[in-house]
Design an enzyme around this catalytic site. Structure first.
Site, PDB file in Angstrom:
ATOM      1  N   VAL A 118       4.866  -0.591   3.307  1.00 63.39           N
ATOM      2  CA  VAL A 118       3.941  -0.658   4.473  1.00 63.39           C
ATOM      3  C   VAL A 118       3.206  -2.067   3.507  1.00 63.39           C
ATOM      4  O   VAL A 118       2.769  -1.080   2.301  1.00 63.39           O
ATOM      5  CB  VAL A 118       3.268   0.602   4.473  1.00 63.39           C
ATOM      6  CG1 VAL A 118       2.621   1.070   5.309  1.00 63.39           C
ATOM      7  CG2 VAL A 118       4.253   1.415   5.403  1.00 63.39           C
ATOM      8  N   ASP A 140       8.943  14.933  12.397  1.00 64.82           N
ATOM      9  CA  ASP A 140       8.750  14.776  10.830  1.00 64.82           C
ATOM     10  C   ASP A 140       7.838  14.708  10.852  1.00 64.82           C
ATOM     11  O   ASP A 140       6.868  13.730  10.018  1.00 64.82           O
ATOM     12  CB  ASP A 140       9.304  13.432  10.297  1.00 64.82           C
ATOM     13  CG  ASP A 140       9.459  13.430   9.156  1.00 64.82           C
ATOM     14  OD1 ASP A 140       9.145  14.276   8.946  1.00 64.82           O
ATOM     15  OD2 ASP A 140      10.192  11.969   8.217  1.00 64.82           O
ATOM     16  N   VAL A 161       1.024  -1.401   0.221  1.00 63.66           N
ATOM     17  CA  VAL A 161       0.053   0.236  -0.417  1.00 63.66           C
ATOM     18  C   VAL A 161       1.119   1.169   0.091  1.00 63.66           C
ATOM     19  O   VAL A 161       0.422   2.244  -0.250  1.00 63.66           O
ATOM     20  CB  VAL A 161      -1.127   0.154   1.126  1.00 63.66           C
ATOM     21  CG1 VAL A 161      -2.356  -1.397   0.770  1.00 63.66           C
ATOM     22  CG2 VAL A 161      -0.467   0.027   2.567  1.00 63.66           C
TER      23      VAL A 161
END
Ligand SMILES: *[C@@H]1O[C@H](CO)[C@@H](O)[C@H](O)[C@H]1NC(C)=O
Ligand SMILES: *[C@@H]1O[C@H](CO)[C@@H](O)[C@H](O)[C@H]1NC(C)=O
Ligand SMILES: *[C@@H]1O[C@H](CO)[C@@H](O)[C@H](O)[C@H]1NC(C)=O
Ligand SMILES: *[C@@H]1O[C@H](CO)[C@@H](O)[C@H](O)[C@H]1NC(C)=O
Ligand SMILES: *[C@@H]1O[C@H](CO)[C@@H](O)[C@H](O)[C@H]1NC(C)=O
Ligand SMILES: *[C@@H]1O[C@H](CO)[C@@H](O)[C@H](O)[C@H]1NC(C)=O
Length: 495
Positions: free
Chosen positions: A211, A325, A203
């Site tokens: 992932v 982040d 994905v």
């Protein structure tokens, strides 16, 4: 080797030390390289800790204390042959030792080491395994007894190897957050989950690895697979996710971490909840949102961030965490259009008692486009933990700008764009960003049409107050959360 694979040696050692810890009644004194104010020593109920890691080809040594809950979080005392060597020990100043990483080609010398440690520790492993099994079985019996009346809405556990007494994943996670350290599932359960997940489809690709969407016991899970090259990132992210009391509805729910080694190849897995709507970045590019939707998303993100930033003192407390982040690609959109903050691989934790930040700091690690001015021009005071929180707030302001632009007001809506899209090239360098953000002091444009709606006007004002050049002048996550909650009540948005 086989047993060592099942239960890595350092963890077994940690467990033994943990049992040892229970018999100690006073705080342990350890060497702490970062603790200038306390004569380079710290005190803990947990263990003394020393670690050497390979960073940009150089060995970097850290010595400090780890707390008892951190010791229980299982990943702290993890070592790997190539990149980190870590030891937890349990007598005063026992971390006053010099650890070295093995030389670059490990095959021969490394084998001797493994063999030796195996002989010494196999009995320990067997013993620990027995203890873990006993403890876990007891817990399970008790859990099943307690929960006979709790209902699982999820599908029944069919193709599931782990005997969970008919519990679904949510129940297991619920158990682990309400019992014990509140930091994670027992290691053995994590491993079992990781080994029974069925990988389905790719994905996404992130900074580290890929992932995948997977199924476990009839539920969707996300599996982030790191290559062994990125072991440090995997280790770090697993470690942060297993921080005590981190769990929050607006922080991605961690399920399990595991390393799979088939002799020649190591795969490092991180399993978490799966959110089918994907990242906020993809979501915003795909859809427009209402004013109520903007408020709901903005409030949920800042709730997650406020939880990370907040230190909770006490045995059921958590350290303050800065994300470092934050960006739309690292935020996931849940089913009911609220958000969850993900990708904690660069996060830093603050221990207010020893006033230490838990990893050696390279301040410029995030995504350049979202970097606060003080990071871009390297003026940040990285010995002061609050600085990292202020930098997160700047990034949050940029995410708010991305969201609010996609709000459809009077049928007019801007196309989706990243912050500074009109000022820097598509893959900006630090220098590109520094020129725009620090020298020219430019910020994303706040359109006039936002002024006609109270909620959007407030969003615009919050953004400006997140973008001050002076980090200390910015709003705090808690302040933003309060402002937005109040606004939602006043404007009567259905949340
Ligand atoms: C700090 O440690 C050194 C040696 O480790 C010792 O000589 C000195 O007295 C200590 N200072 C304080 C204030 O404890
Ligand atoms: C650590 O070891 C060094 C040398 O081995 C010694 O000089 C120093 O005093 C030790 N520090 C503590 C706090 O024990
Ligand atoms: C360790 O390093 C060796 C050679 O430097 C490499 O072949 C091996 O894949 C590495 N193992 C891990 C777990 O990173
Ligand atoms: C280990 O896994 C890798 C990648 O899946 C594969 O290429 C390799 O052949 C495997 N090695 C063994 C010994 O099974
Ligand atoms: C939005 O999606 C389209 C189509 O996938 C892509 O071409 C475009 O670059 C995306 N926009 C941004 C700002 O990334
Ligand atoms: C979203 O759903 C979660 C449970 O899935 C619930 O706890 C939360 O209150 C919901 N939030 C909103 C704003 O609807």
């Amino acid at each position: 080797m086989l047993i060592a694979g099942l239960l890595p040696l350092p963890r077994a050692t940690a467990l033994i030390l943990l049992l040892g810890a229970a018999t100690l009644c006073t705080g342990l004194k350890c060497v702490c390289l970062m603790c200038e104010t306390t004569n380079y020593t710290c005190q803990t109920e947990g263990a003394c800790w020393t670690s050497v890691m390979l960073t940009n080809g150089k060995e970097e040594v850290i010595k400090s204390c780890i707390s008892l809950p951190e010791l229980k979080a299982q990943v702290y005392c993890h070592s790997s042959n190539n990149i980190t060597r870590t030891e937890c020990c349990h007598s005063d100043f026992c971390n006053n030792i010099t650890l070295r990483l093995p030389p670059a080609s490990p095959s021969t010398s490394h084998f001797g080491h493994v063999e030796l440690t195996a002989i010494v520790t196999i009995p320990i492993c067997v013993l620990s395994l027995a203890i873990i099994l006993t403890v876990y079985t007891c817990q399970r019996r008790y859990g099943a007894y307690r929960k006979t009346r709790r209902q699982c809405i999820e599908e029944p556990l069919t193709d599931c190897n782990l005997d969970t007494d008919g519990k679904c994943l949510k129940d297991l996670i619920y158990d682990m957050t309400t019992s014990g350290s509140g930091s994670g599932l027992p290691l053995l359960v994590q491993r079992t989950i990781a080994r029974t997940v069925i990988i389905q489809e790719l994905v996404g690709k992130g900074r580290f690895g890929e992932v995948w969407k997977g199924r476990w016991c009839g539920e969707d899970v996300a599996v982030k697979i790191f290559s062994s090259r990125d072991e440090r990132s995997w280790f770090r992210e697993a470690e942060v996710y297993q921080t005590v009391m981190l769990r929050h509805e607006n922080v991605l729910g961690f399920i399990a971490a595991d390393n799979k080694d088939n002799g020649t190849w190591t795969q490092l897995w991180l399993i978490s909840e799966y959110h089918e709507q994907g990242s906020l970045y993809d979501y915003l590019n795909r859809t427009t949102i209402t004013i109520g939707g903007v408020m709901k998303m903005a409030l949920s993100i800042v709730s997650g961030l406020a939880h990370l930033h907040m230190e909770i003192v006490g045995t059921r407390g958590k350290p303050a965490i800065a994300h470092r982040d934050l960006k739309s690609k690292n935020i996931l959109v849940k089913k009911n259009d609220t958000c969850a903050i993900a990708d904690l691989g660069l996060a830093v934790k603050h221990d207010s008692i020893t006033n230490t930040i838990d990893i050696p700091q390279n301040p410029r690690v995030g995504t350049k486009r979202y970097m606060a001015p003080e990071l871009l021009d390297d003026s940040i005071n990285m010995y002061h933990f609050e600085s990292f929180k202020c930098a997160d707030i700047y990034s949050l302001g940029l995410v708010y700008w991305e969201i609010t632009r996609r709000c459809s007001v009077g049928g007019v809506v801007d196309e989706y764009q990243l912050p500074y899209y009109d000022m820097v090239p598509s893959d900006p360098s630090l220098e590109d960003m520094r020129k725009v953000v620090c020298e020219q002091k430019l910020r994303p444009n706040i359109p006039n049409q936002w002024q006609s709606f109270e909620a959007l006007r407030v969003m615009g004002r919050i953004m400006r107050e997140c973008w001050y050049a002076n980090g200390k002048a910015r709003l705090t996550a808690l302040r933003i959360k309060k402002t937005l909650s109040q606004l939602c009540v006043d404007e009567d948005f259905k949340l």
